[in-house]
Structures are given as C-alpha cells and as structure tokens.
Design a protein around this motif. Structure first.
Motif, PDB file in Angstrom:
ATOM      1  N   ASP A 110      13.916 -18.872  11.659  1.00  0.00           N
ATOM      2  CA  ASP A 110      13.700 -19.934  12.315  1.00  0.00           C
ATOM      3  C   ASP A 110      14.172 -19.432  13.964  1.00  0.00           C
ATOM      4  OD1 ASP A 110      14.013 -21.349  10.278  1.00  0.00           O
ATOM      5  OD2 ASP A 110      16.115 -21.894  10.294  1.00  0.00           O
ATOM      6  N   ARG A 153       4.810 -26.895  16.451  1.00  0.00           N
ATOM      7  CA  ARG A 153       5.007 -28.194  16.592  1.00  0.00           C
ATOM      8  C   ARG A 153       3.639 -28.840  17.007  1.00  0.00           C
ATOM      9  NH1 ARG A 153      10.291 -29.178  20.602  1.00  0.00           N
ATOM     10  NH2 ARG A 153      11.812 -27.906  19.357  1.00  0.00           N
ATOM     11  N   THR A 161      12.606 -35.491  18.730  1.00  0.00           N
ATOM     12  CA  THR A 161      12.494 -34.282  19.793  1.00  0.00           C
ATOM     13  C   THR A 161      11.768 -33.106  18.801  1.00  0.00           C
ATOM     14  OG1 THR A 161      14.646 -33.720  19.030  1.00  0.00           O
ATOM     15  CG2 THR A 161      14.298 -34.708  21.202  1.00  0.00           C
ATOM     16  N   GLU A 162      11.631 -33.601  17.368  1.00  0.00           N
ATOM     17  CA  GLU A 162      11.109 -32.489  16.417  1.00  0.00           C
ATOM     18  C   GLU A 162       9.542 -32.427  16.793  1.00  0.00           C
ATOM     19  OE1 GLU A 162      11.428 -36.314  14.232  1.00  0.00           O
ATOM     20  OE2 GLU A 162      12.708 -34.991  15.453  1.00  0.00           O
ATOM     21  N   HIS A 163       9.068 -33.615  17.245  1.00  0.00           N
ATOM     22  CA  HIS A 163       7.617 -33.371  17.383  1.00  0.00           C
ATOM     23  C   HIS A 163       6.926 -32.712  18.667  1.00  0.00           C
ATOM     24  CE1 HIS A 163       7.928 -36.269  14.195  1.00  0.00           C
ATOM     25  NE2 HIS A 163       8.535 -37.008  14.929  1.00  0.00           N
ATOM     26  N   GLN A 170      15.008 -32.168  25.038  1.00  0.00           N
ATOM     27  CA  GLN A 170      14.878 -33.513  24.694  1.00  0.00           C
ATOM     28  C   GLN A 170      14.182 -34.176  25.655  1.00  0.00           C
ATOM     29  OE1 GLN A 170      19.037 -34.783  24.398  1.00  0.00           O
ATOM     30  NE2 GLN A 170      19.253 -33.989  22.322  1.00  0.00           N
ATOM     31  N   ARG A 203       5.054 -34.010  13.466  1.00  0.00           N
ATOM     32  CA  ARG A 203       5.300 -32.488  12.335  1.00  0.00           C
ATOM     33  C   ARG A 203       5.423 -33.382  11.234  1.00  0.00           C
ATOM     34  NH1 ARG A 203       9.836 -28.120  14.206  1.00  0.00           N
ATOM     35  NH2 ARG A 203       8.580 -27.398  12.346  1.00  0.00           N
ATOM     36  N   ASP A 258       6.871 -34.091   7.407  1.00  0.00           N
ATOM     37  CA  ASP A 258       7.888 -33.906   6.584  1.00  0.00           C
ATOM     38  C   ASP A 258       7.580 -33.931   5.025  1.00  0.00           C
ATOM     39  OD1 ASP A 258       7.546 -36.561   6.152  1.00  0.00           O
ATOM     40  OD2 ASP A 258       8.903 -37.069   7.533  1.00  0.00           O
TER      41      ASP A 258
END
Length: 446
Positions: A53, A61, A264-266, A285, A306, A308
């Motif tokens: 990670d 992303r 914010t994960e995209h 963010q 992203r 999932d």
C-alpha cells in the motif's frame, strides 16, 4: 508453511512409541505451535500488504475500464460505468427533412455531407472492421415510418466520435500533469456509422421514423445494433469553493475544489475544454486549479472511478482495463522512475503488463542494429492500428530503430473471445512501444 509444519509434526508423532507421549505432543502442537504459525502468517501478510500500500503511486487511481452494453440496460443510478458519449443513452430522433435533403433519388452523397442513420457495433476483428468501413461498399437498409417502409442505400465509416474521446482524454491527462497510459478499450474501434447514400423511394416530410434496419449481407451475423460503449469516466461540473485566492506569482488565481462529496478514492482530472488553466495542485481531499480566471465559477472535471468488489459487469462482453499487475516491483519502479537499461528490466516490465491481461511472454528478440542507419522503410506489417497515434514521434524514424519482436501466448483459463485477441496484442505492443521508444515493437502469438 502451516501444512509443512503439520506434515512434519505428524511424522514425528508417529515415531513415538508411547501413546501418552503421542497424546501430549499432539495436544502441544494443536494448542500452541499451529496457533503460533497462524499468527505469524497473519502478521507477515499484514506487513506485506502495508508495504504494498505504501509503495503504490496515484497512477492506479487513473486506470481506465471499458466494455459495451445495451442502450436499454444502462442505468443512471449505477456508479461505475458511464457512456463514452452521454448522448448515446438519449432517444435518437432523426429529422426526416434533413435526410430528404441529403439523400436524393437522382444523386449520391459523399461521406462528408452524408447524414448518419444509426451506429452499429460489429463483433469482428478491428482490422476487418476498419477495412470494411473504408472499402466504400454500399448496403441496403429499410427505414420504417408511421406510414410505411422505404428502401435506402447506405455506406459505412468508422465512428470517429468515440476514438476522438481518447485523444480528448489524453489532452485532459496532459493538462492535469499526469502521465499517460495506453487505454485498452478495443470496442471503440469496432463501431461504424451507417450513412444515408440515397433513397429508392422518398417518404413525405410529415412522416415519423420509427426504426432502421440494415442488411449487412455476409456480415449480418456480426452486427449488434443498440449497443453503446461505456467506461469508468464520468463528466462532472463542480463549483469552486469560496473566492479565488492570488497565487504566489500574483498573476494567477487558485480555485479550490473539495472532493469529499464525490469520493476521495477516485481520480480527478480537469477537462481539456477548460480555458486558461496554468497547472493543477492535488491534496488528499481536494484539488486546486491555478488559472487566470479571477472569478469563482464551475469547472468541468472528469472523475475516473475506481472499481470495487460490487461493481457492475455487463454480459456477455468482458470488462477490459489498462491496469498493471499490483506488485511491489512495479510500484517501486514507477515511484523511482527507473529507466529501462537491461533486458531483465524490459522483461520485468512486459511480465507486469502481460500477466495482468491473461497472456504470457514466451520470447524476446532484438533485431540486428547493424542496419539501423539504412533507409529501408518499415515493413508493411507495422501499418496496424496505432492506439497512441495522437502522441506522435518526430525524432525517431522507424528506419533507424532496431526491431523488438515479442512472442506471447494466451493463458487458456483467461483467454478472450477470438474477435478481441488481436486487439489485446495491439494494446500490449502499443503500451510497450510507449515505454520503449528506441525500438520498433512488434508482437506475435507463439
């Protein structure tokens, strides 16, 4: 490791002659050693995942996923795949007056002045689709109105509107200061526009068109009307937060855009249609657009979703992507921006890309460099579809680059449908060509 320990201890226990000793040893193994090994494996897996990670870059992303679906199957409530052209999900309304003006009985129209009747997806190899679209061949079609049916003659052309979206996406990546990766969306190259060439009998201007049916003759079994391409790129219109603040140069202004609402994960990039953008700054963010615009307003943003575990998958066509293998060696190389200097590094790059797409690298052969200063033109085999045609390379003529031939083999368990296999090879070679510009890359199936 756990199985090996169990096998060893089982063998040792069987060697004990006393039953009480066996019982005691078996209890010790089950209550202590096995639990200790389980705990050790869990800690090692957590450490490995933590290292992985931390080694990841933001590039994952911005992986592009794509497939096709029926127009009526697409649901706006879904949050992963979106139409490449937003107007594809809208009901098509053809103006029969415009069609009557273009396609006359006496004359024929040219490709540039023709009106599009519909789009078709052809489940064929891309080379065959492009050859058919450029052949100038005509096909009969039937236009059904509320009064009757009318026969027309049509011709085909590639649907450039789809492939132009790739060039627009590249311009958006460039504007946002992100490195480009070849997009693996071969479906975009398999759509053709059906153009009206001439009417056999003209309808009246007051009639309403209900449906259009194209007779593709020997290609009839391969046409798929009503399908549209989708990808994980969504067009957003986001208003900047607060008032713009002066930048450090006291010339430009910083426009702050908060992204928590959208996830914010995209990944987020500024649409290439934006004007007067100097550069982009990214936070955890939020993102900041530095521009000459001094007023607060809305910005066109492309959101790259992203995937999932619960993302939708349209059947029967596979969901394809341009992601690399999620391994430490790749992330470390990307973070360090290490140049490729050895054959081993080149093969590592190929394996990182190929293994993630269901193929295996069999052999790598580098052509003789003694002919690199000749004026022999490239072999006709290299006139294949260039997936990165908009990148351009004006300083490395093909005649001065050695040939790099890579042999691949399909993994049977992950093999794609036959009409996508050549596109898979073209994608691998296009991405490797981007990373290895000093060679002329060629791919073959072993």
């Amino acid at each position: 490791m756990k199985r090996q320990l169990q096998s060893i201890m089982h063998d040792r226990i069987q060697r004990l002659t006393q039953l009480d000793d066996r019982r005691l040893m078996r209890q010790l193994v089950n209550d202590f050693l096995i639990d200790m090994v389980d705990y050790q494996e869990q800690m090692l897996n957590r450490l490995e995942q933590r290292v992985l990670d931390e080694s990841r870059t933001v590039s994952d992303r911005y992986d592009i996923y794509g497939t096709i679906c029926r127009q009526e199957d697409w649901d706006s409530a879904r949050t992963f795949l979106y139409p490449v052209l937003p107007e594809d999900v809208e009901q098509q309304h053809l103006n029969i007056r415009d069609l009557l003006a273009v396609g006359t009985v006496e004359g024929e129209t040219t490709e540039t002045s023709a009106q599009r009747l519909c789009r078709l997806f052809l489940e064929m190899d891309t080379a065959q689709v492009q050859q058919l679209a450029h052949s100038g061949r005509t096909f009969r079609a039937v236009v059904t109105t509320d009064i009757g049916q009318y026969e027309v003659h049509t011709m085909l052309r590639p649907s450039w509107e789809y492939t132009s979206r790739l060039e627009h996406l590249y311009a958006s990546f460039k504007l946002s200061g992100l490195s480009w990766k070849t997009v693996y969306h071969p479906y975009l190259y398999k759509f053709v526009d059906v153009l009206l060439q001439r009417w056999k009998v003209q309808p009246t201007p007051e009639e309403q068109i209900l449906s259009i049916t194209v007779d593709m003759e020997e290609f009839q079994a391969y046409q798929r009307p009503g399908w549209i391409p989708v990808w994980n790129v969504q067009q957003l219109r986001i208003k900047s937060t607060g008032f713009p603040t002066p930048a450090l140069d006291r010339i430009h202004y910083e426009h702050l855009i908060h992204l928590q609402r959208y996830g914010t994960e995209h990944g987020y990039i500024v649409d290439a249609s934006a004007e007067d953008v100097r550069y982009i700054k990214r936070g955890v963010q939020d993102m900041t657009i530095v521009s000459t615009e001094e007023r607060s307003g809305f910005w066109q943003i492309l959101q790259i979703h992203r995937p999932d575990q619960g993302h939708e998958v349209y059947r029967p066509y596979p969901l394809l992507n341009n992601a690399y293998a999620d391994q430490f060696a790749h992330h470390h190389g990307e973070r360090q921006s290490l140049p490729i200097r050895t054959r081993g590094e080149m093969e590592r790059l190929v394996h990182m890309l190929a293994n993630n797409h269901g193929v295996e690298l069999i052999d790598v052969q580098i052509g003789d460099s003694r002919h690199t200063h000749t004026t022999v033109p490239p072999h006709p085999e290299y006139n294949a579809l260039d997936l990165n045609e908009f990148l351009g390379d004006n300083i490395r003529p093909d005649a001065h680059r050695p040939l790099l031939t890579l042999s691949f083999q399909q993994q049977p368990a992950r093999a794609l449908p036959s009409f996508l296999q050549e596109d898979q090879l073209q994608y691998l070679i296009a991405e490797l060509q981007r990373r290895l510009p000093e060679y002329r890359c060629k791919g073959v199936w072993a």
